[in-house]
Every structure is written in C-alpha cells, then in structure tokens.
Design an enzyme around this catalytic site. Structure first.
Site, PDB file in Angstrom:
ATOM      1  N   ASP A   1      29.527 -61.655  43.693  1.00 17.12           N
ATOM      2  CA  ASP A   1      28.332 -60.449  43.944  1.00 17.12           C
ATOM      3  C   ASP A   1      27.421 -60.962  45.733  1.00 17.12           C
ATOM      4  OD1 ASP A   1      29.763 -57.948  42.583  1.00 17.12           O
ATOM      5  OD2 ASP A   1      28.677 -59.096  40.938  1.00 17.12           O
TER       6      ASP A   1
ATOM      7  N   ARG B   1      39.745 -57.007  44.091  1.00 16.22           N
ATOM      8  CA  ARG B   1      40.808 -56.616  45.343  1.00 16.22           C
ATOM      9  C   ARG B   1      41.285 -58.318  45.798  1.00 16.22           C
ATOM     10  NH1 ARG B   1      35.836 -57.339  48.893  1.00 16.22           N
ATOM     11  NH2 ARG B   1      35.544 -55.171  48.185  1.00 16.22           N
TER      12      ARG B   1
ATOM     13  N   GLU C   1      23.627 -55.954  43.309  1.00 19.69           N
ATOM     14  CA  GLU C   1      24.624 -55.897  42.912  1.00 19.69           C
ATOM     15  C   GLU C   1      24.536 -56.655  41.968  1.00 19.69           C
ATOM     16  OE1 GLU C   1      29.461 -55.277  43.806  1.00 19.69           O
ATOM     17  OE2 GLU C   1      28.209 -55.172  45.188  1.00 19.69           O
TER      18      GLU C   1
ATOM     19  N   ASP D   1      26.106 -62.404  48.584  1.00 14.87           N
ATOM     20  CA  ASP D   1      27.203 -63.155  49.744  1.00 14.87           C
ATOM     21  C   ASP D   1      25.955 -63.628  50.568  1.00 14.87           C
ATOM     22  OD1 ASP D   1      29.651 -62.119  49.183  1.00 14.87           O
ATOM     23  OD2 ASP D   1      28.654 -60.533  49.079  1.00 14.87           O
TER      24      ASP D   1
ATOM     25  N   ASN E   1      30.680 -65.640  50.090  1.00 17.67           N
ATOM     26  CA  ASN E   1      30.985 -65.211  48.689  1.00 17.67           C
ATOM     27  C   ASN E   1      30.621 -66.440  47.988  1.00 17.67           C
ATOM     28  OD1 ASN E   1      32.349 -63.116  49.121  1.00 17.67           O
ATOM     29  ND2 ASN E   1      34.148 -64.158  49.959  1.00 17.67           N
TER      30      ASN E   1
ATOM     31  N   ASP F   1      23.936 -57.838  48.632  1.00 19.13           N
ATOM     32  CA  ASP F   1      24.020 -57.775  47.858  1.00 19.13           C
ATOM     33  C   ASP F   1      23.490 -58.153  46.165  1.00 19.13           C
ATOM     34  OD1 ASP F   1      26.708 -56.205  48.549  1.00 19.13           O
ATOM     35  OD2 ASP F   1      27.758 -57.522  49.027  1.00 19.13           O
TER      36      ASP F   1
ATOM     37  N   ASP G   1      34.660 -63.881  41.783  1.00 11.33           N
ATOM     38  CA  ASP G   1      33.691 -62.858  43.007  1.00 11.33           C
ATOM     39  C   ASP G   1      32.079 -63.167  42.072  1.00 11.33           C
ATOM     40  OD1 ASP G   1      32.065 -60.798  43.762  1.00 11.33           O
ATOM     41  OD2 ASP G   1      33.806 -61.103  45.608  1.00 11.33           O
TER      42      ASP G   1
END
Length: 187
Positions: free
Chosen positions: A105, A23, A123, A107, A87, A120, A103
């Site tokens: 994942d 991102r 994930e 959080d 994060n 998450d 990152d």
C-alpha cells in the site's frame, strides 16, 4: 525461479499480505534481467483489479521490479515529463513466467517538477491492522519509505531520466523490429 530473458513478454500479478490477488497486468516486455532487477516496458496494457474491473494504462512505462529490496518502481513517460511511482512491496520473484510481489500500500511519487509525495498512508494503516503485519515487517516497510525518499531526492537508480529514456528507446526498437518482421512476412 523460472528463467526469463530480454525479449519475452511476461505477466505481472500483485497480491495482498494474505495471498489474495490485488491486481494483474496482461503483459510487459522484459528489457533486462540482472541480479537486482527485472526491468520491463509496457504501453496500453490491460490491467485487471481484484474486483474484476478492467482498465488500460495510458502512457508508456518502464518498470523496475527489485529482486532484493522492498519496492518496485514504475517510470511513466507522460507529456509533461517522467513521473516515478514507487510501490513499497515485497521483493519480486518469477513463478511460471509471471512476476509476482506483495503490495504493501505505501507508495511514493516523484513528479517531473522534483516534488515527492508519500501516498496511501491511511490505507497502509488499515491493512496493517487487517492483515496483522508484524512489528518487524512494519519497521522494514517504513524504513524502506525513508530509503526510497532519499533515493528519489538524490536521483539514484532507478530514479534517473537518462536510464528511463535509454530503456524506452530499447522498447521502441523492439517494436520497430517486430513490425519489420511482420511486414516482411506479408510479402
């Protein structure tokens, strides 16, 4: 590492463990740079996802990019109060005037009510297998979640409303000064 300083506009990019872009944020105003953090502010910033999807942030935010620890924190100033979104991520660095981090994942979110939620986890487990996180990395990241949870619960910096408010006022002052300069330039 590049030199950045307060008053500069800077881009932010997050990556996945394999180095692929996750991102990117078009701009954030650098408010403070110290040994531990790069602190930025933004409002209605353009965000681009790895699949090309584009969206804009809805509320003003103060972001604390840790240079030493495995997290970054976004304090979102909403109508119902400040929410902190953390994060779990690699320590941030600056490269070609862009803040970069990986990152991971996991959080955590601290709501204005004081409730804390870990997000998450599925994930994270999926990416842990996909990217083959080492046992050491897995340990570090899970330990960081416990550490952040305690920081949130105890209101330790950067999870402090007065700090966020002070930084937001600095951000607004910058905009007022920029508006005044533009106004004087048109006379």
């Amino acid at each position: 590492m590049d030199m950045i300083e307060p008053g500069m506009w800077i881009q932010v990019r997050s990556f996945k463990h394999d180095g692929s872009l996750h991102r990117s944020w078009d701009q954030g105003l650098v408010l403070e740079v110290n040994d531990d953090f790069i602190i930025t502010a933004s409002k209605k910033t353009r965000v681009t996802e790895s699949d090309g999807r584009v969206w804009y942030t809805r509320e003003p935010a103060i972001t604390f990019f840790s240079k030493k620890y495995w997290y970054n924190v976004i304090a979102m100033l909403k109508e119902d109060g400040v929410s902190f979104y953390c994060n779990i991520a690699s320590p941030s660095l600056v490269d070609n005037d862009v803040i970069k981090y990986i990152d991971y994942d996991l959080d955590l979110k601290l709501y204005p009510t004081g409730a804390i939620k870990i997000l998450d986890e599925r994930e994270y487990e999926h990416h842990k297998e996909k990217y083959k996180y080492s046992e050491k990395l897995d340990f570090i990241l899970k330990k960081e979640v416990q550490y952040i949870y305690k920081m949130m619960k105890n209101g330790v910096f950067p999870f402090q409303l007065d700090s966020v408010q002070s930084l937001y006022e600095c951000f607004l002052k910058h905009f007022e000064e920029q508006h005044q300069i533009k106004k004087e330039g048109t006379k």
